[in-house]
Scaffold this active site. Structure first.
Site, PDB file in Angstrom:
ATOM      1  N   ALA B  93      30.693  32.024  46.054  1.00  0.00           N
ATOM      2  CA  ALA B  93      29.564  32.955  45.509  1.00  0.00           C
ATOM      3  C   ALA B  93      28.466  33.175  46.637  1.00  0.00           C
ATOM      4  O   ALA B  93      27.620  33.763  46.121  1.00  0.00           O
ATOM      5  CB  ALA B  93      29.349  31.785  44.439  1.00  0.00           C
ATOM      6  N   LYS B  94      28.688  32.786  47.664  1.00  0.00           N
ATOM      7  CA  LYS B  94      27.829  33.363  48.773  1.00  0.00           C
ATOM      8  C   LYS B  94      26.309  32.882  48.302  1.00  0.00           C
ATOM      9  O   LYS B  94      25.423  33.789  48.281  1.00  0.00           O
ATOM     10  CB  LYS B  94      28.005  34.638  49.212  1.00  0.00           C
ATOM     11  CG  LYS B  94      29.405  34.705  49.942  1.00  0.00           C
ATOM     12  CD  LYS B  94      29.764  36.184  50.334  1.00  0.00           C
ATOM     13  CE  LYS B  94      30.961  36.318  51.034  1.00  0.00           C
ATOM     14  NZ  LYS B  94      32.170  36.206  50.092  1.00  0.00           N
ATOM     15  N   VAL B  95      25.992  31.925  47.557  1.00  0.00           N
ATOM     16  CA  VAL B  95      24.850  31.781  46.754  1.00  0.00           C
ATOM     17  C   VAL B  95      23.635  31.460  47.921  1.00  0.00           C
ATOM     18  O   VAL B  95      23.954  30.973  49.272  1.00  0.00           O
ATOM     19  CB  VAL B  95      24.855  30.358  45.942  1.00  0.00           C
ATOM     20  CG1 VAL B  95      25.730  31.070  44.863  1.00  0.00           C
ATOM     21  CG2 VAL B  95      25.032  29.200  46.613  1.00  0.00           C
TER      22      VAL B  95
END
Lengths: 272, 272
Positions: B93-95
Site C-alpha cells: 500500500a506504500k503508505v
C-alpha cells in the site's frame, strides 16, 4: 467543474481558507454519538452540517477509515456524499505507485469515492505522479515539506540543487501542465513558504499543522499567499473536531472553525 | 509467529524466493471467472490454490482493490483469509503518514486486514515509519530504489552522502532495532544490489520488476542474496497471473510460477 474552480468559488463564497480534516477517532467520539452503530458517520455529518459555510474544503484522511475495516470504507463514502457539492473534498491518502497501479488509485479516489482532490507522495517520481495529473479536473497535492520532525531525515536534506523538498516543488512546477497540481507544505516551517511561493506561483498549498501542531499562522499567510490573496488551504483537524465532548460538540466545533477562519482572515487583511 | 520467521519457513518449505503479486484487473480476468459476481475473488482463490506450494509470499496491491470500491475491500479481506497461514502476506500500500495517523494504517493493514507485512513510503522520515516498526512481529518494507523510470527524479539524486536511496537504506538500518525492516529494491537496477546488501545485511529485499518489467534475475540473486542464501522476496504479478485467458488459467499460472521459481533456484545454485 474542476477542483480548482470549485476551491476558488468556496474560498470566495465562504470567505475562508480553512479546511477541516475529517479524521474521526472512535475513542474520542462525544458521548452523544459514541453509542450509535454509525457513530463515526453521525459525528462527521454533524461536524459537516455545523461548519460547511465556514470552510473552503474538507480533507478526510484515509487511514482513519481504513482502520475501521469494511465499515470504514462505507463511512468514508457516506461522509463524502454528505458534503455539499459546493465544497471541494481532498482525500488525504498520500498514495504512491507506478503507472498502471497509480491509475487504480486515481479510480479509487476520484471515481469510486468521488473526491475532488488527492494527496500523493512524490518519492517514486514522474511516472508515479503523471496518472493523477492526467485527471485534469481533479486536484493533486504532492507532499513537499511536511510538518513532522521526520521531515529532516530526507525532505530537507541537501542535494545538488538544494534540499529535496525544493526539488520536488521544481519538478511539480514542471509537471503541472494542466494547472491541477498543488503542494503539501507544513505550517511548522514558515521560512519555506516564501521560496516555495516564488517557485510555484499559482499553485495551491495544502497546509497542515496550524492547530494541534502549533504552526505560525501569520507567517504562513504572509509568505504563502498567492497574488490573488488565496492559494492556501489551511487544514485543522483535532483543533476543530475535539473542542468539546459534550452534547453540543458540533456547536463547539463551529465556534472553533469560526475563530480559525477569522484568525486567517485577519492575517490576510494585515498582510494584503 | 513473526513475519520474519514465517517468511524464513516458507522459503525453506517451498524452496522458493518467489512472491506472487495479487493484482487483479477486472478487464483481464479469464472468461472462466469474468462473468461471476465474485469474479475477482474467485480468480485470486484459484491463483492461490494453484501456486501456494511454490511461493514464499503473496503481495496484494491495495490499489487494485480500492479501485473496486467497497466490494474491493471485502474481496481483499477474503483473499487474505484464503491464503494458507503458512504463507506470509505483504500488503503493498506504500503508505506514509505521521505518528497517530500511521498507527491507523498499521491497524488497517495488520489488524483489520490481517497482513503479515506492509510496504511504506519513507519520504516523511522517522516518525512516519516508527509506528510500523513498533509492530515488531510484522514486516515493514521501505521503498528504497524502485523499478520505474521516475526513480531518477528523486531516488537516485545525489545528496551529501550519496544518492537518496542509499540514505534511505542507511536510515532503515539504523531504525531497524527490532529486525523487522526490509527494503523495496527494483530488479531493473541490479548494480545497486551489492551496495545495498553490504549496507543492510540481514534485511529482506522485496524485489519487483523481474517479470513484465524485464529485470535481470541473475544479477539480482548474485548481488542481492544474503549470507544465508535468501533475503530476497522476488515478486512477479502479471507474468504469473495473465499467462492464459483460457479455462485452465490457474494451471498456466502454476507453470509460470514453477518456471520462475526454478529460474531463481538455478541462480541461487550457480552463485552460491
Amino acid at each position: 467543474v474542476t477542483f480548482r474552480d470549485k476551491l476558488a468559488a468556496a474560498v470566495v463564497h465562504n470567505r475562508s481558507l480553512l479546511c477541516v480534516g475529517l479524521d474521526p477517532e472512535p475513542a474520542r467520539l462525544p458521548a452523544a454519538v459514541a453509542g450509535r452503530d454509525d457513530g463515526v458517520l453521525e459525528f462527521n455529518r454533524r461536524i459537516v452540517d455545523a461548519t460547511c459555510d465556514l470552510v473552503c474544503a474538507y480533507k478526510p484522511n484515509f487511514a482513519f477509515y481504513g482502520s475501521l475495516g469494511s465499515r470504514g470504507w462505507a463511512t468514508l463514502e457516506a461522509t463524502l456524499s454528505h458534503i455539499p457539492s459546493s465544497v471541494p473534498t481532498i482525500l488525504d491518502a498520500k498514495v504512491s505507485d507506478i503507472g498502471n497501479t497509480a491509475e487504480h488509485y486515481a479510480r479509487m479516489a476520484f471515481d469510486e469515492l468521488g473526491a475532488d482532490a488527492l494527496t500523493v507522495n512524490p518519492y517514486m517520481g514522474r511516472d508515479a505522479v503523471a496518472p493523477f495529473l492526467a485527471r485534469r479536473d481533479k486536484g493533486v497535492f504532492l507532499l513537499c515539506l511536511t510538518s513532522n520532525p521526520g521531515a529532516a531525515d530526507f525532505e530537507t536534506q541537501a542535494g545538488a540543487d538544494g534540499p529535496l523538498y525544493l526539488r520536488v516543488a521544481q519538478q511539480a512546477q514542471q509537471w503541472n501542465q494542466a494547472g491541477n497540481a498543488g503542494l503539501v507544505v507544513g505550517a511548522t516551517r514558515p521560512e519555506a513558504f516564501s521560496e516555495l511561493r516564488a517557485l510555484a506561483p499559482g499553485m495551491p498549498f495544502l497546509v497542515p499543522g496550524v492547530g494541534a501542531q502549533g504552526g505560525d499562522l501569520d507567517a504562513v499567510v504572509r509568505h504563502g499567499r498567492d497574488t490573488d490573496g488565496a492559494g492556501l488551504v489551511i487544514n485543522a483537524s483535532r483543533a476543530v473536531l475535539y473542542t468539546s465532548g459534550g452534547e453540543d460538540f458540533a456547536g463547539a466545533a463551529r465556534r472553533a472553525a469560526e475563530e480559525l477562519r477569522a484568525a486567517i482572515e485577519r492575517c490576510r487583511a494585515t498582510t494584503g
